[in-house]
Design an enzyme around this catalytic site. Structure first.
Site, PDB file in Angstrom:
ATOM      1  CD1 TRP A 315      27.770  29.633  39.376  1.00 55.91           C
ATOM      2  CD2 TRP A 315      26.707  30.994  37.977  1.00 55.91           C
ATOM      3  NE1 TRP A 315      28.715  30.211  38.561  1.00 55.91           N
ATOM      4  CE2 TRP A 315      28.091  31.056  37.688  1.00 55.91           C
ATOM      5  CE3 TRP A 315      25.843  31.768  37.209  1.00 55.91           C
ATOM      6  CZ2 TRP A 315      28.625  31.868  36.699  1.00 55.91           C
ATOM      7  CZ3 TRP A 315      26.375  32.564  36.210  1.00 55.91           C
ATOM      8  CH2 TRP A 315      27.751  32.611  35.962  1.00 55.91           C
ATOM      9  CB  CYS A 351      33.955  30.952  36.241  1.00 59.95           C
ATOM     10  SG  CYS A 351      34.690  29.677  37.284  1.00 59.95           S
ATOM     11  CG  HIS A 410      36.283  33.807  39.068  1.00 59.47           C
ATOM     12  ND1 HIS A 410      35.234  33.276  38.332  1.00 59.47           N
ATOM     13  CD2 HIS A 410      36.513  35.043  38.546  1.00 59.47           C
ATOM     14  CE1 HIS A 410      34.847  34.152  37.430  1.00 59.47           C
ATOM     15  NE2 HIS A 410      35.612  35.230  37.534  1.00 59.47           N
ATOM     16  CG  ASP A 433      36.003  37.262  34.731  1.00 64.73           C
ATOM     17  OD1 ASP A 433      35.433  36.338  34.114  1.00 64.73           O
ATOM     18  OD2 ASP A 433      36.050  37.318  35.973  1.00 64.73           O
ATOM     19  CG  ASN A 473      46.817  41.897  47.279  1.00 66.97           C
ATOM     20  OD1 ASN A 473      46.900  41.173  48.271  1.00 66.97           O
ATOM     21  ND2 ASN A 473      47.761  42.771  46.971  1.00 66.97           N
ATOM     22  CG  ASP A 475      43.838  43.404  53.732  1.00 68.33           C
ATOM     23  OD1 ASP A 475      44.469  42.592  53.025  1.00 68.33           O
ATOM     24  OD2 ASP A 475      44.370  44.334  54.363  1.00 68.33           O
ATOM     25  CD  GLU A 522      48.885  37.624  50.494  1.00 65.52           C
ATOM     26  OE1 GLU A 522      48.962  38.671  51.150  1.00 65.52           O
ATOM     27  OE2 GLU A 522      47.844  37.262  49.913  1.00 65.52           O
ATOM     28  CD  GLU A 527      49.949  42.068  50.512  1.00 64.66           C
ATOM     29  OE1 GLU A 527      48.737  41.818  50.396  1.00 64.66           O
ATOM     30  OE2 GLU A 527      50.492  42.342  51.608  1.00 64.66           O
ATOM     31  CE1 TYR A 596      33.034  28.999  40.014  1.00 64.04           C
ATOM     32  CE2 TYR A 596      30.942  27.886  39.772  1.00 64.04           C
ATOM     33  CZ  TYR A 596      31.893  28.749  39.295  1.00 64.04           C
ATOM     34  OH  TYR A 596      31.700  29.382  38.094  1.00 64.04           O
TER      35      TYR A 596
END
Length: 762
Positions: A315, A351, A410, A433, A473, A475, A522, A527, A596
């Site tokens: 990167w 990625c 990603h 991943d 997800n 916060d 959301e 949620e 990114y």
């Protein structure tokens, strides 16, 4: 020539006619005068010991003719039972390959899927008799095959086949030939098997073993209900197992870009490369029956971080000793290069490249897979399951503390399988991943994590579910430094990450939004419950946002698809006062060039918007081209950070918006009729959007079934100039094909194009 005694005649085909054998014996003449002195002395002292054994003279060449006669044929039933040859019926167009959905793989090896019958033919030295003859098959895989580990399989001959076991049955017998139907369990170890056939008879003769010169490749079977990778929708199987091209999404949530990727899982050499990766992983062959194990190993092996895997991540922006990640548009060259160099990692990947190669390998091995892009993807570095942003007392970001980051996008993978190792309901899509971000059990890998568990916040279910949950997800918590050095939570952004989660739609090139699979709506109660459930298992279980009055909002908007490369970037800052009372604030803004991945390279513009009375205000924000032209890195991404405090209520305003400068597409226009074996052409056009020259421009062009991947050196392209390249090629495969091209240039990345070509039969 060897002389066989008459007792063996009849065991060899064609042995009944008389056989003439000429046997030549050459003996050297023994001369007395050549004897040494010691020998002569010993002969005198003990003549009896040196006496000649016979009187035949050996000073001539003797020729002896032996006539072997066999006037009586031995019946075939008396012949020792053995196998002459094995035909695996492995033709691409044959029944085995077609029924096992492996007819698209290159080559004529026997490639089969577990849990399904296949056939082979044996040529014997005489007709098979069930009353007197015995036969079984041996399949062996790995360096030390063991029956107890499932890597040495003994397949008996039975009268009736039963499911979920290794068995063979004779389904046809013609003369000396028999056809076997062989069944395998749906839990069989996948990989490369060697085959041998062992024969004997009830008369107690020694066994005979015939080793097949060809191997058998066993794959996972999404068509078999008993296989844990079973997928019951035919259209989805066609997409996620058999489609060798796809789309990978990138950019920002408001500027979603798409690029075509050649997965090429059936291309020449790719299956061999995938099996090589399994071998190089050092995973015990006995573990290759479980797709959870295989996927976890593939996740580690696609990156080279700690195990000399396929791709080196880079990167830095400097790719001078390899290939720029943005220049790849296919997995084929990467996998073939890795295999041909005996496992030397390929330079370089980011990625989307890691994901594209992972899709190729999983589909090749028979595991349904797809590339998935998450926009505003959080990278939680401390397992807090929150994304933390720290400010000093003056509301300036504290860069050295802001180790958590939010990537513009990603790309990872979903793969499909049952999860018998987890509570019911967690099968189906699993996130995996291969991009090296954090270690899992000491190795750079991630997953498989149940998407269902991620959605419900059950982050205690393996593997690596907390990390993926935070990506989609968590916060975003804003903290301000106090005078005593501690930090206070000043703001919580509940909808900051995990937007527009995207994958290619089944059966089309459209984008499918699958956000609902990863998270509830959301702001919904479900949620919020998932977020609170997950946070209890994080490193900051007691630190969570406290509800507070928030009647002023700030957001950033852009027109259309957003600013383009080469011109001034313009955005709108919209500030709203949603209370009936007057409000005032001072806004601080700064824009930074960003990888990114969410890592900031450096600030290029900072300003203060003085105290203003808050109505529904819209402020135009401009970043001149001159300020960013020499500052950009890959993806041309930038982050605009806004912060401020409402004078009357002390409410903190905070917003971080990422955007990218859009690059042009390569325009590919097919020329002429597309027919197998007939030359055609395609015109590739590119216009430089910048007012300055691009140096050392290279095009990379590839089309599965159209032409092999190759590079075309274009050279320098002047500012706002247009360059046109005409490619000539001969299609080799019929049907819908895609010609893909990308531009490789240090000053401009993420420039690519695709053309659909329908190739007709000759």
């Amino acid at each position: 020539m060897t002389v066989r005694g008459t007792s063996e005649i009849g065991r060899f085909p064609g042995a009944s006619p008389p056989t003439r054998v000429e046997l030549t014996i050459q003996k050297e003449e023994v001369k007395k005068q050549e004897e040494g002195g010691c020998r002569q002395w010993f002969k005198k002292m003990c003549p009896c010991c040196c006496k000649r054994q016979n009187s035949i003279s050996y000073d001539v060449t003797d020729k002896i003719e032996v006539i072997l006669k066999s006037d009586v044929k031995i019946p075939p039933s008396e012949l020792k039972f053995s196998v002459q040859s094995v035909d695996l019926l492995s033709s691409k167009t044959g029944q085995n390959r077609r029924e096992h959905h492996t007819d698209l793989y290159h080559g004529d090896e026997l490639i089969i899927r577990r849990g399904q019958t296949f056939q082979m033919e044996l040529e014997l030295n005489r007709p098979f008799s069930a009353d007197t003859d015995k036969l079984h098959l041996d399949l062996k895989t790995g360096p030390l095959p063991m029956v107890s580990k499932g890597t040495h399989v003994i397949i008996p001959l039975v009268e009736h086949l039963e499911d979920e076991r290794w068995e063979a049955k004779i389904v046809k017998q013609t003369g000396n030939n028999i056809r076997l139907s062989i069944n395998s369990p749906a839990s069989a170890v996948i990989g490369l098997y060697g085959l041998s056939v062992t024969t004997s008879s009830l008369k107690g003769e020694a066994t005979a073993t015939h080793n097949s010169s060809k191997n058998i490749v066993m794959l996972f079977n999404p068509w078999c209900e008993e296989d844990t990778v079973f997928m019951d929708d035919e259209d989805e199987r066609n997409e996620y197992v058999l489609n060798d091209t796809g789309r990978i999404y990138y950019g920002t949530e408001k500027q979603i870009g798409a690029r075509t990727w050649n997965f090429g899982q059936f291309h020449e050499g790719i299956l061999d490369a995938c099996l090589f990766i399994l071998e190089k992983s050092d995973m015990p062959p006995s573990g290759r029956g479980d797709p959870v194990n295989v996927v976890r190993v593939i996740s580690a092996m696609i990156n080279a971080q700690d195990d000399f895997g396929v791709l080196i991540g880079n990167w830095s922006g400097d790719y001078s000793d390899g290939v720029s990640p943005a220049a790849w548009s296919s997995s084929v060259e990467i996998l073939k290069k890795y295999h041909s160099t005996n496992g030397t990692p390929v330079s370089y990947g980011q990625c989307w490249v890691f994901s594209g190669v992972t899709t190729s390998v999983l589909r090749c091995l028979g595991i349904p897979a797809r590339s998935v892009t998450n926009f505003q993807s959080a990278h939680d570095t401390d397992v807090s399951l929150t994304t933390d942003v720290y400010f000093d007392a003056n509301m300036e970001p504290i860069d050295y503390l802001n180790s958590d980051s939010v990537w513009n996008f990603h790309v990872w993978n979903d793969c499909w399988m049952a999860r018998p190792d987890l509570p019911p309901g967690n099968g189906g899509w699993q996130a995996v991943d291969s991009t090296p971000q954090e270690t899992s059990q000491g190795t750079f890998r991630c997953g498989p994590a149940s998407v269902s568990a991620i959605r419900s916040g059950q982050v205690y279910l393996k593997h690596d579910t907390p990390f993926v949950f935070a990506e989609v997800n968590s916060d975003k918590i804003y903290w301000q430094k106090n005078l005593d050095g501690t930090f206070s939570q000043i703001y919580s952004e509940k909808k900051a990450v995990g937007h527009n989660i995207s994958t290619k739609a089944v059966g089309s090139d459209e984008r499918a939004d699958i956000t609902h699979l990863y998270k509830h709506q959301e702001g919904s109660e479900e949620e919020r419950i998932a977020v609170e459930t997950a946070s209890r298992y994080g490193s900051k279980p007691d630190v969570y946002s406290v509800p507070m009055a928030e009647d002023v909002s700030v957001e950033v908007k852009m027109e259309g698809e957003g600013p383009r490369m080469g011109v001034d970037a313009k955005l709108s800052i919209l500030v709203k006062n949603q209370s009936p009372h007057p409000r005032q604030t001072t806004l601080h803004s700064q824009v930074a060039v960003m990888y990114y991945t969410g890592v900031l390279k450096g600030t290029i513009k900072k300003e203060e918007i003085p105290e203003m009375l808050l109505l529904p205000n819209s402020i135009e924000w401009v970043l001149p081209y001159q300020q960013y032209q020499n500052q950009l890195v890959d993806q041309a991404a930038l982050m605009l950070t806004l912060s401020g405090r409402v004078s009357e209520t002390k409410q903190v305003l905070a917003n971080q918006t990422t955007f990218r400068l859009r690059t042009p597409d390569l325009i590919i226009t097919p020329l002429g009729e597309a027919v197998v074996g007939k030359e055609m052409a395609a015109k590739i056009t590119f216009t430089n959007p910048l007012p300055r020259m691009l140096k050392n421009v290279v095009f990379r062009v590839e089309g599965l079934g159209l032409q092999k991947g190759h590079q075309v050196f274009v050279g320098d392209v002047g500012g706002h100039s247009t360059v046109t390249l005409t490619e000539h090629f001969i299609p080799s495969q019929p049907g819908p094909r895609k010609l893909v091209a990308s531009l490789d240039c240090k000053q401009l990345t993420q420039v690519h194009g695709v053309a659909d070509v329908v190739v007709l039969e000759q």
